[in-house]
Design an enzyme around this catalytic site. Sequence first.
Site, PDB file in Angstrom:
ATOM      1  N   GLU A 185     -11.354   6.027  -4.918  1.00 26.05           N
ATOM      2  CA  GLU A 185     -11.963   4.714  -4.767  1.00 26.05           C
ATOM      3  C   GLU A 185     -12.547   4.251  -6.107  1.00 26.05           C
ATOM      4  O   GLU A 185     -12.737   5.062  -7.016  1.00 26.05           O
ATOM      5  CB  GLU A 185     -13.069   4.766  -3.711  1.00 26.05           C
ATOM      6  N   ARG A 208       0.880  -1.182   0.000  1.00 28.65           N
ATOM      7  CA  ARG A 208       0.000   0.000   0.000  1.00 28.65           C
ATOM      8  C   ARG A 208       0.908   1.219   0.000  1.00 28.65           C
ATOM      9  O   ARG A 208       1.801   1.332   0.841  1.00 28.65           O
ATOM     10  CB  ARG A 208      -0.896  -0.025   1.253  1.00 28.65           C
ATOM     11  N   ARG A 219      -0.661  -5.336   5.012  1.00 34.85           N
ATOM     12  CA  ARG A 219      -0.055  -4.690   3.845  1.00 34.85           C
ATOM     13  C   ARG A 219       1.212  -3.951   4.274  1.00 34.85           C
ATOM     14  O   ARG A 219       1.284  -3.411   5.377  1.00 34.85           O
ATOM     15  CB  ARG A 219      -1.026  -3.693   3.216  1.00 34.85           C
TER      16      ARG A 219
END
Length: 160
Positions: A55, A47, A89
Amino acid sequence: MQKAFLIILLLIPFIVLSQTISGKAVAITDGDTFKLLTKDSTLIKVRLANIDCPEKKQPFSAKAKQFVSDAIFGKIVEVRVLKKDRYGRYISNVIYNDTISLNYELVKQGLAWHYVKYSKDKNLQSLEDKAKADKVGLWQDKNAIAPWEWRDHKKKKVKL
């Protein structure tokens, strides 16, 4: 023995913080998340740190994902790990083509916001301010909604 084990446990977060991993970007999830295959065939989810891309149903989401795909898919990149998040992540700064910061490029191209809540990076803020002033990418829309506001609105909508 227990003392040594305790010291090792306390040092693990610092080891992860200073870690740099190289590998091939093998899947692009969205504009700020991808999967990396390391030299030892470990698949990790990365990430991008300090930024937030639109989004999936937001304007410029597909463009951000395509930009990341064009920049790194199938290529060897350097992942400079800052920490691991609660989802496992690797929160990271990513370098491609030996010198280019993917995090910076996304903001510069108007495809991501500087995620001020989690970042104090003055360079990212300068890049966002310039992209905004030049109406680059998502900044063409004077009412662009930050992804964290979009997610918050979706959560509230679901609760109603």
